[in-house]
Write a protein that holds these residues in place. Structure first.
Motif, PDB file in Angstrom:
ATOM      1  N   LEU A  88     -14.744 -15.111  46.344  1.00  0.00           N
ATOM      2  CA  LEU A  88     -14.899 -13.707  46.690  1.00  0.00           C
ATOM      3  C   LEU A  88     -13.807 -13.230  47.645  1.00  0.00           C
ATOM      4  O   LEU A  88     -13.475 -13.932  48.608  1.00  0.00           O
ATOM      5  N   ASP A  89     -13.308 -12.043  47.409  1.00  0.00           N
ATOM      6  CA  ASP A  89     -12.453 -11.374  48.390  1.00  0.00           C
ATOM      7  C   ASP A  89     -13.341 -10.643  49.392  1.00  0.00           C
ATOM      8  O   ASP A  89     -13.397  -9.410  49.464  1.00  0.00           O
ATOM      9  N   PHE A  90     -14.069 -11.422  50.171  1.00  0.00           N
ATOM     10  CA  PHE A  90     -14.949 -10.893  51.218  1.00  0.00           C
ATOM     11  C   PHE A  90     -15.054 -11.988  52.265  1.00  0.00           C
ATOM     12  O   PHE A  90     -15.714 -13.000  52.055  1.00  0.00           O
ATOM     13  N   PHE A  91     -14.369 -11.798  53.392  1.00  0.00           N
ATOM     14  CA  PHE A  91     -14.173 -12.861  54.375  1.00  0.00           C
ATOM     15  C   PHE A  91     -14.859 -12.549  55.699  1.00  0.00           C
ATOM     16  O   PHE A  91     -14.711 -11.450  56.239  1.00  0.00           O
ATOM     17  N   LEU A  92     -15.563 -13.540  56.235  1.00  0.00           N
ATOM     18  CA  LEU A  92     -16.013 -13.514  57.624  1.00  0.00           C
ATOM     19  C   LEU A  92     -15.142 -14.523  58.359  1.00  0.00           C
ATOM     20  O   LEU A  92     -15.540 -15.640  58.656  1.00  0.00           O
ATOM     21  N   GLY A  93     -13.914 -14.106  58.592  1.00  0.00           N
ATOM     22  CA  GLY A  93     -12.883 -14.968  59.134  1.00  0.00           C
ATOM     23  C   GLY A  93     -11.734 -14.994  58.148  1.00  0.00           C
ATOM     24  O   GLY A  93     -11.723 -15.797  57.214  1.00  0.00           O
ATOM     25  N   LEU A  94     -10.780 -14.088  58.316  1.00  0.00           N
ATOM     26  CA  LEU A  94      -9.696 -13.930  57.349  1.00  0.00           C
ATOM     27  C   LEU A  94      -8.637 -15.007  57.571  1.00  0.00           C
ATOM     28  O   LEU A  94      -8.049 -15.095  58.646  1.00  0.00           O
ATOM     29  N   PRO A  95      -8.343 -15.824  56.563  1.00  0.00           N
ATOM     30  CA  PRO A  95      -7.300 -16.845  56.712  1.00  0.00           C
ATOM     31  C   PRO A  95      -5.938 -16.199  56.956  1.00  0.00           C
ATOM     32  O   PRO A  95      -5.657 -15.095  56.465  1.00  0.00           O
ATOM     33  N   ALA A  96      -5.095 -16.899  57.672  1.00  0.00           N
ATOM     34  CA  ALA A  96      -3.760 -16.373  57.960  1.00  0.00           C
ATOM     35  C   ALA A  96      -2.996 -16.069  56.680  1.00  0.00           C
ATOM     36  O   ALA A  96      -2.238 -15.098  56.600  1.00  0.00           O
ATOM     37  N   GLY A  97      -3.200 -16.874  55.643  1.00  0.00           N
ATOM     38  CA  GLY A  97      -2.488 -16.688  54.393  1.00  0.00           C
ATOM     39  C   GLY A  97      -2.859 -15.422  53.650  1.00  0.00           C
ATOM     40  O   GLY A  97      -2.130 -14.988  52.751  1.00  0.00           O
ATOM     41  N   ALA A  98      -3.998 -14.821  53.999  1.00  0.00           N
ATOM     42  CA  ALA A  98      -4.431 -13.583  53.342  1.00  0.00           C
ATOM     43  C   ALA A  98      -4.077 -12.341  54.145  1.00  0.00           C
ATOM     44  O   ALA A  98      -4.322 -11.217  53.688  1.00  0.00           O
TER      45      ALA A  98
ATOM     46  N   GLN B 168     -20.626 -17.565  59.878  1.00  0.00           N
ATOM     47  CA  GLN B 168     -19.339 -17.527  59.176  1.00  0.00           C
ATOM     48  C   GLN B 168     -19.127 -18.776  58.344  1.00  0.00           C
ATOM     49  O   GLN B 168     -18.670 -18.695  57.191  1.00  0.00           O
ATOM     50  N   GLN B 169     -19.445 -19.934  58.898  1.00  0.00           N
ATOM     51  CA  GLN B 169     -19.268 -21.192  58.159  1.00  0.00           C
ATOM     52  C   GLN B 169     -20.196 -21.270  56.959  1.00  0.00           C
ATOM     53  O   GLN B 169     -19.789 -21.681  55.861  1.00  0.00           O
ATOM     54  N   ILE B 170     -21.447 -20.867  57.134  1.00  0.00           N
ATOM     55  CA  ILE B 170     -22.405 -20.935  56.032  1.00  0.00           C
ATOM     56  C   ILE B 170     -22.010 -19.970  54.929  1.00  0.00           C
ATOM     57  O   ILE B 170     -22.054 -20.317  53.735  1.00  0.00           O
ATOM     58  N   PHE B 171     -21.598 -18.766  55.293  1.00  0.00           N
ATOM     59  CA  PHE B 171     -21.184 -17.795  54.280  1.00  0.00           C
ATOM     60  C   PHE B 171     -19.974 -18.309  53.509  1.00  0.00           C
ATOM     61  O   PHE B 171     -19.917 -18.198  52.278  1.00  0.00           O
ATOM     62  N   GLU B 172     -19.031 -18.876  54.206  1.00  0.00           N
ATOM     63  CA  GLU B 172     -17.832 -19.411  53.553  1.00  0.00           C
ATOM     64  C   GLU B 172     -18.188 -20.549  52.598  1.00  0.00           C
ATOM     65  O   GLU B 172     -17.718 -20.571  51.442  1.00  0.00           O
ATOM     66  N   GLU B 173     -19.000 -21.470  53.054  1.00  0.00           N
ATOM     67  CA  GLU B 173     -19.283 -22.677  52.277  1.00  0.00           C
ATOM     68  C   GLU B 173     -20.264 -22.435  51.129  1.00  0.00           C
ATOM     69  O   GLU B 173     -20.126 -23.034  50.053  1.00  0.00           O
ATOM     70  N   ARG B 174     -21.233 -21.561  51.355  1.00  0.00           N
ATOM     71  CA  ARG B 174     -22.288 -21.359  50.357  1.00  0.00           C
ATOM     72  C   ARG B 174     -21.996 -20.215  49.392  1.00  0.00           C
ATOM     73  O   ARG B 174     -22.559 -20.173  48.293  1.00  0.00           O
ATOM     74  N   VAL B 175     -21.148 -19.267  49.808  1.00  0.00           N
ATOM     75  CA  VAL B 175     -20.983 -18.052  49.005  1.00  0.00           C
ATOM     76  C   VAL B 175     -19.519 -17.728  48.729  1.00  0.00           C
ATOM     77  O   VAL B 175     -19.067 -17.722  47.585  1.00  0.00           O
TER      78      VAL B 175
ATOM     79  N   SER C 106     -19.382  -2.546  59.410  1.00  0.00           N
ATOM     80  CA  SER C 106     -20.756  -3.051  59.317  1.00  0.00           C
ATOM     81  C   SER C 106     -21.180  -3.482  57.929  1.00  0.00           C
ATOM     82  O   SER C 106     -22.299  -3.987  57.770  1.00  0.00           O
ATOM     83  N   ILE C 107     -20.338  -3.328  56.931  1.00  0.00           N
ATOM     84  CA  ILE C 107     -20.625  -4.017  55.672  1.00  0.00           C
ATOM     85  C   ILE C 107     -20.719  -5.517  55.931  1.00  0.00           C
ATOM     86  O   ILE C 107     -21.439  -6.241  55.231  1.00  0.00           O
ATOM     87  N   THR C 108     -20.034  -5.985  56.968  1.00  0.00           N
ATOM     88  CA  THR C 108     -20.124  -7.387  57.390  1.00  0.00           C
ATOM     89  C   THR C 108     -21.569  -7.802  57.622  1.00  0.00           C
ATOM     90  O   THR C 108     -21.950  -8.949  57.341  1.00  0.00           O
ATOM     91  N   LYS C 109     -22.376  -6.895  58.148  1.00  0.00           N
ATOM     92  CA  LYS C 109     -23.774  -7.221  58.447  1.00  0.00           C
ATOM     93  C   LYS C 109     -24.532  -7.640  57.191  1.00  0.00           C
ATOM     94  O   LYS C 109     -25.490  -8.413  57.270  1.00  0.00           O
ATOM     95  N   GLY C 110     -24.131  -7.109  56.032  1.00  0.00           N
ATOM     96  CA  GLY C 110     -24.789  -7.520  54.801  1.00  0.00           C
ATOM     97  C   GLY C 110     -24.656  -9.006  54.557  1.00  0.00           C
ATOM     98  O   GLY C 110     -25.616  -9.669  54.140  1.00  0.00           O
TER      99      GLY C 110
END
Length: 380
Positions: A188-198, A175-182, A64-68
């Motif tokens: 950041l090493d904080f993903f809402l959708g972890l890439p396969a490479g990570a 998820q898209q907005i967090f990725e693109e804007r933040v 639930s840190i994701t909720k932040g």
């Protein structure tokens, strides 16, 4: 090297934080595999980790840190005038009006007042993993209490609910907005959708190892019905919380309630960027928005968890639990024991990521000791 050996650095004046981290670990029979990072005024002042497998760069599911991150996206869109906290959810999402939910406002939704903590049959792992699928099912669900007439922790679905409002209003997912804007611009090493490479850096969550006495307590304490329902213990296919986040599909989709992946460095840097200037950039949230975010939105007892005055604007009311924090503090815990927050009054951010489930669940007890050490060090 011992599983209890602490590695990393602290800035001058923050030595008591390392001492407290070491003292806690020395008393642990089973190593938690943990990381701790703190920023002050945009600069990292604590960077510690411990565990046989854990390094500073290791990633782990953070529940639930994701909720932040999800609630931050909502606050950002409110700040920009894209969303209106006091507008009705159904204005963006007409299907949500079913079963008497038509008058619920976005403010009430974000503060867990909708009353749809799950569906009657229980969401399956596949349904739960995909926020859009879960949202469609939850829209058709009859609420467990009158919407807006009380609040209760929507533990595994609040991100799907708020995310659908965001998607309908913007055409983009949380998820898209967090990725693109933040996440991407701040690296950041904080993903809402972890890439396969990570994936190679992501370590699995480890199950709790309770003592015999703790096992007896857990077995004897039957959870209240709404708590069990919110935490996916009911229905035809109860969800195993450890298996859920250890599934590649869940991590890849970045389910906005509990599917995020990160490390202490990345999550502390996120909260720091929210409240402090960073890399020549101003804070992501304005003082006026922070006033809204850190204000207690609904009083009384949480119908799911039994906690008093639980929520600010989606974030948890952490100063109530950790009184050394300033009133301008906000953040969210994670089921395995992790906790992340910003103390805007001090310009602090804090992230503690723990891989092994702590007893009895929720923010691990050591957070109290660590936060006391952090705030005392900052004040000195």
């Amino acid at each position: 090297m011992s599983d209890h050996t602490v590695e990393g650095t602290v800035a001058e004046g923050f030595e008591p934080v390392r001492e407290e981290f070491e003292a806690f670990l020395a008393g642990e029979e089973h190593p938690p595999e943990a990381q701790l990072a703190v920023h002050r005024d945009g600069e990292r002042v604590v960077d510690l980790w411990a565990g046989a497998e854990t390094t500073a760069d290791s990633l782990a599911p953070v529940y639930s840190i994701t909720k932040g991150a999800a609630h931050f996206v909502v606050a950002l869109l409110v700040q920009e005038g894209v969303l209106d906290l006091d507008g009705r959810v159904a204005e963006h999402w007409p299907e949500f009006a079913a079963h008497g939910k038509g008058d619920l406002t976005l403010r009430q939704l974000v503060t867990h007042q909708a009353g749809v903590v799950n569906i009657d049959a229980g969401l399956t792992v596949a349904e739960l993993a995909d926020d859009r699928v879960a949202a469609a099912l939850l829209a058709e669900q009859k609420p467990a209490w009158e919407p807006g007439g009380g609040y209760g922790y929507h533990a595994f679905v609040i991100g799907a609910l708020t995310g659908e409002v965001v998607r309908r209003a913007t055409g983009r997912t949380i998820q898209q907005i967090f990725e693109e804007r933040v996440r991407a611009p701040y690296r950041l090493d904080f993903f809402l959708g972890l890439p396969a490479g990570a994936e190679g850096r992501c370590l699995p969550i480890l199950p709790m190892l309770p003592t015999p006495a703790q096992q007896a307590e857990l077995a004897a304490a039957a959870p209240p019905e709404l708590l069990a329902h919110s935490f996916l213990m009911t229905g035809d296919q109860p969800v195993d919380l450890v298996d859920f986040v250890n599934t590649r599909h869940v991590r890849a989709l970045g389910q906005a309630s509990a599917g995020g992946v990160g490390n202490a460095r990345g999550i502390a840097a996120f909260y720091s960027a929210v409240v402090s200037a960073s890399g020549g950039r101003p804070p992501l949230l304005s003082p006026a928005t922070l006033d809204e975010v850190t204000r207690l939105q609904v009083t009384g007892t949480d119908l799911v968890t039994g906690e008093p005055d639980h929520f600010l604007l989606g974030f948890e009311n952490l100063p109530l639990v950790h009184p050394s924090l300033s009133p301008r503090s906000f953040g969210h815990s994670g089921a395995a024991g992790s906790l992340a927050l910003a103390d805007a009054g001090r310009g602090l951010s804090y992230a503690y990521v723990r891989r092994r489930f702590a007893y009895p669940g929720g923010a691990a007890p050591e957070n109290a000791r660590l936060i006391e050490a952090v705030t005392a060090s900052a004040d000195r």
